[in-house]
Write a protein that holds these residues in place. Structure first.
Motif, PDB file in Angstrom:
ATOM      1  N   LEU A  30      -1.832 -14.636 -40.133  1.00 50.84           N
ATOM      2  CA  LEU A  30      -0.410 -14.798 -40.436  1.00 50.84           C
ATOM      3  C   LEU A  30       0.416 -13.754 -39.686  1.00 50.84           C
ATOM      4  O   LEU A  30       1.508 -14.045 -39.189  1.00 50.84           O
ATOM      5  N   GLU A  31      -0.107 -12.543 -39.588  1.00 52.85           N
ATOM      6  CA  GLU A  31       0.586 -11.475 -38.859  1.00 52.85           C
ATOM      7  C   GLU A  31       0.525 -11.722 -37.353  1.00 52.85           C
ATOM      8  O   GLU A  31       1.529 -11.587 -36.646  1.00 52.85           O
ATOM      9  N   ILE A  32      -0.649 -12.084 -36.845  1.00 54.78           N
ATOM     10  CA  ILE A  32      -0.828 -12.313 -35.404  1.00 54.78           C
ATOM     11  C   ILE A  32       0.074 -13.438 -34.910  1.00 54.78           C
ATOM     12  O   ILE A  32       0.637 -13.371 -33.806  1.00 54.78           O
ATOM     13  N   LEU A  33       0.251 -14.459 -35.727  1.00 56.79           N
ATOM     14  CA  LEU A  33       1.058 -15.612 -35.329  1.00 56.79           C
ATOM     15  C   LEU A  33       2.557 -15.356 -35.404  1.00 56.79           C
ATOM     16  O   LEU A  33       3.356 -16.275 -35.207  1.00 56.79           O
ATOM     17  N   THR A  34       2.954 -14.119 -35.664  1.00 57.69           N
ATOM     18  CA  THR A  34       4.358 -13.730 -35.530  1.00 57.69           C
ATOM     19  C   THR A  34       4.593 -12.978 -34.229  1.00 57.69           C
ATOM     20  O   THR A  34       5.744 -12.675 -33.898  1.00 57.69           O
ATOM     21  N   GLU A  35       3.530 -12.669 -33.487  1.00 58.45           N
ATOM     22  CA  GLU A  35       3.661 -11.885 -32.262  1.00 58.45           C
ATOM     23  C   GLU A  35       4.210 -12.764 -31.127  1.00 58.45           C
ATOM     24  O   GLU A  35       3.604 -13.784 -30.787  1.00 58.45           O
ATOM     25  N   PRO A  36       5.337 -12.386 -30.543  1.00 60.23           N
ATOM     26  CA  PRO A  36       5.944 -13.214 -29.492  1.00 60.23           C
ATOM     27  C   PRO A  36       5.010 -13.534 -28.327  1.00 60.23           C
ATOM     28  O   PRO A  36       5.005 -14.662 -27.824  1.00 60.23           O
ATOM     29  N   ASP A  37       4.208 -12.554 -27.884  1.00 60.25           N
ATOM     30  CA  ASP A  37       3.326 -12.787 -26.740  1.00 60.25           C
ATOM     31  C   ASP A  37       2.256 -13.822 -27.056  1.00 60.25           C
ATOM     32  O   ASP A  37       1.918 -14.656 -26.218  1.00 60.25           O
ATOM     33  N   VAL A  38       1.719 -13.781 -28.261  1.00 61.94           N
ATOM     34  CA  VAL A  38       0.717 -14.768 -28.678  1.00 61.94           C
ATOM     35  C   VAL A  38       1.336 -16.155 -28.713  1.00 61.94           C
ATOM     36  O   VAL A  38       0.753 -17.132 -28.225  1.00 61.94           O
ATOM     37  N   LEU A  39       2.524 -16.267 -29.280  1.00 63.47           N
ATOM     38  CA  LEU A  39       3.191 -17.565 -29.372  1.00 63.47           C
ATOM     39  C   LEU A  39       3.508 -18.129 -27.988  1.00 63.47           C
ATOM     40  O   LEU A  39       3.385 -19.331 -27.754  1.00 63.47           O
ATOM     41  N   LYS A  40       3.872 -17.250 -27.058  1.00 66.50           N
ATOM     42  CA  LYS A  40       4.173 -17.700 -25.695  1.00 66.50           C
ATOM     43  C   LYS A  40       2.920 -18.165 -24.978  1.00 66.50           C
ATOM     44  O   LYS A  40       2.885 -19.269 -24.419  1.00 66.50           O
ATOM     45  N   ARG A  41       1.877 -17.345 -24.980  1.00 66.81           N
ATOM     46  CA  ARG A  41       0.689 -17.650 -24.180  1.00 66.81           C
ATOM     47  C   ARG A  41      -0.121 -18.823 -24.728  1.00 66.81           C
ATOM     48  O   ARG A  41      -0.910 -19.426 -24.005  1.00 66.81           O
ATOM     49  N   THR A  42       0.063 -19.135 -25.996  1.00 67.00           N
ATOM     50  CA  THR A  42      -0.613 -20.303 -26.568  1.00 67.00           C
ATOM     51  C   THR A  42       0.244 -21.560 -26.503  1.00 67.00           C
ATOM     52  O   THR A  42      -0.187 -22.630 -26.933  1.00 67.00           O
ATOM     53  N   GLY A  43       1.463 -21.426 -25.972  1.00 67.52           N
ATOM     54  CA  GLY A  43       2.325 -22.598 -25.833  1.00 67.52           C
ATOM     55  C   GLY A  43       2.912 -23.084 -27.150  1.00 67.52           C
ATOM     56  O   GLY A  43       3.343 -24.238 -27.253  1.00 67.52           O
ATOM     57  N   THR A  44       2.949 -22.209 -28.146  1.00 70.52           N
ATOM     58  CA  THR A  44       3.465 -22.592 -29.460  1.00 70.52           C
ATOM     59  C   THR A  44       4.982 -22.720 -29.449  1.00 70.52           C
ATOM     60  O   THR A  44       5.552 -23.515 -30.195  1.00 70.52           O
ATOM     61  N   VAL A  45       5.640 -21.922 -28.608  1.00 72.53           N
ATOM     62  CA  VAL A  45       7.100 -21.954 -28.491  1.00 72.53           C
ATOM     63  C   VAL A  45       7.467 -22.086 -27.020  1.00 72.53           C
ATOM     64  O   VAL A  45       6.635 -21.853 -26.139  1.00 72.53           O
ATOM     65  N   ASP A  46       8.727 -22.460 -26.759  1.00 73.09           N
ATOM     66  CA  ASP A  46       9.109 -22.657 -25.358  1.00 73.09           C
ATOM     67  C   ASP A  46      10.286 -21.800 -24.912  1.00 73.09           C
ATOM     68  O   ASP A  46      10.894 -22.066 -23.875  1.00 73.09           O
ATOM     69  N   SER A  47      10.590 -20.743 -25.685  1.00 73.52           N
ATOM     70  CA  SER A  47      11.654 -19.837 -25.259  1.00 73.52           C
ATOM     71  C   SER A  47      11.454 -18.469 -25.899  1.00 73.52           C
ATOM     72  O   SER A  47      10.789 -18.345 -26.941  1.00 73.52           O
ATOM     73  N   THR A  48      12.027 -17.451 -25.266  1.00 72.23           N
ATOM     74  CA  THR A  48      11.961 -16.099 -25.817  1.00 72.23           C
ATOM     75  C   THR A  48      12.623 -16.045 -27.181  1.00 72.23           C
ATOM     76  O   THR A  48      12.137 -15.376 -28.096  1.00 72.23           O
ATOM     77  N   ASP A  49      13.709 -16.771 -27.344  1.00 76.57           N
ATOM     78  CA  ASP A  49      14.413 -16.796 -28.623  1.00 76.57           C
ATOM     79  C   ASP A  49      13.501 -17.319 -29.734  1.00 76.57           C
ATOM     80  O   ASP A  49      13.413 -16.737 -30.819  1.00 76.57           O
ATOM     81  N   GLN A  50      12.800 -18.419 -29.466  1.00 73.32           N
ATOM     82  CA  GLN A  50      11.881 -18.963 -30.458  1.00 73.32           C
ATOM     83  C   GLN A  50      10.737 -17.993 -30.734  1.00 73.32           C
ATOM     84  O   GLN A  50      10.312 -17.825 -31.883  1.00 73.32           O
ATOM     85  N   ALA A  51      10.219 -17.353 -29.682  1.00 73.27           N
ATOM     86  CA  ALA A  51       9.110 -16.412 -29.847  1.00 73.27           C
ATOM     87  C   ALA A  51       9.516 -15.240 -30.736  1.00 73.27           C
ATOM     88  O   ALA A  51       8.719 -14.777 -31.570  1.00 73.27           O
ATOM     89  N   GLN A  52      10.746 -14.770 -30.585  1.00 73.63           N
ATOM     90  CA  GLN A  52      11.211 -13.649 -31.395  1.00 73.63           C
ATOM     91  C   GLN A  52      11.350 -14.033 -32.865  1.00 73.63           C
ATOM     92  O   GLN A  52      11.282 -13.176 -33.748  1.00 73.63           O
TER      93      GLN A  52
END
Length: 200
Positions: A30-52
């Motif tokens: 749950l904590e790891i899946l809040t990390e912007p870099d993880v969300l970006k590199r796994t393709g979970t989000v498509d913008s810096t705003d979403q990653a944050q």
């Protein structure tokens, strides 16, 4: 298969141990899946705003997902525990079993605390060896975005070779990136790791 995908093993290496998910491991993810870099590199989000903003799925849905991993008959999800850090740092997954090709798909996610210390390489070796040694598997496939250079290096070191590209598979902040497909087989995998299975 010699063992079915319903069996969730504990795999022990020198740096990490791969374990079935428990409450502590779920909390770590749950904590790891809040990390912007993880969300970006796994393709979970498509913008810096979403990653944050963190994981787009609610905590309730994410917790429920991980709580049922031990029940799944068509995949293996294991948490990565670091001996040095004394904490869970990520996950490995084998899924998408293809009986015709005797193949599985692989993916891994590691949080920032566990990166750059060999954890990902050993975790990948452990699960690859388990698949080839204990499951009726001849091939393991994956997709990795070209921007994820760290993961690409790990996969190559374990024996995965590039098999193709999917052009413009992922867009982040308006820039498109290819997805690279890679595979490892019994014939071209790394020198097998010294795999240790915990007693059943």
């Amino acid at each position: 298969m010699t063992r079915t995908l319903l069996h969730k093993p504990t795999l022990t290496g020198k740096l990490v141990e791969l374990r079935p998910f428990d409450e502590e491991a779920i909390n770590a993810m749950l904590e790891i899946l809040t990390e912007p870099d993880v969300l970006k590199r796994t393709g979970t989000v498509d913008s810096t705003d979403q990653a944050q903003r963190g994981n787009p799925l609610s905590e309730e849905k994410t917790r429920a997902w991980y709580a049922t991993r031990h029940e799944q008959t068509d995949r293996i999800d294991l948490a990565i525990y670091s001996f040095a850090l004394q904490r869970y740092i990520g996950e490995v997954v084998l899924n998408d079993y293809d009986a015709d090709k005797c193949s599985l798909n692989f993916r891994i996610a590691i949080g920032k605390r566990g990166q750059g210390s060999g954890h990902g390489t050993e975790a990948t070796k452990l699960i690859v060896d388990y698949a080839f040694d204990y499951l009726d598997i001849d091939r393991i496939e994956l997709e990795v975005f070209e921007l994820n250079e760290r993961a690409r290096h790990v996969y190559t070191s374990v024996g995965f070779v590039e098999t193709g590209r999917i052009k413009n598979s992922f867009t982040f902040d308006g820039t498109s990136y290819d997805a690279i497909t890679k595979a490892v087989t019994r014939d071209n995998r790394h020198v097998p790791h010294q795999l240790t299975l915990a007693a059943a």
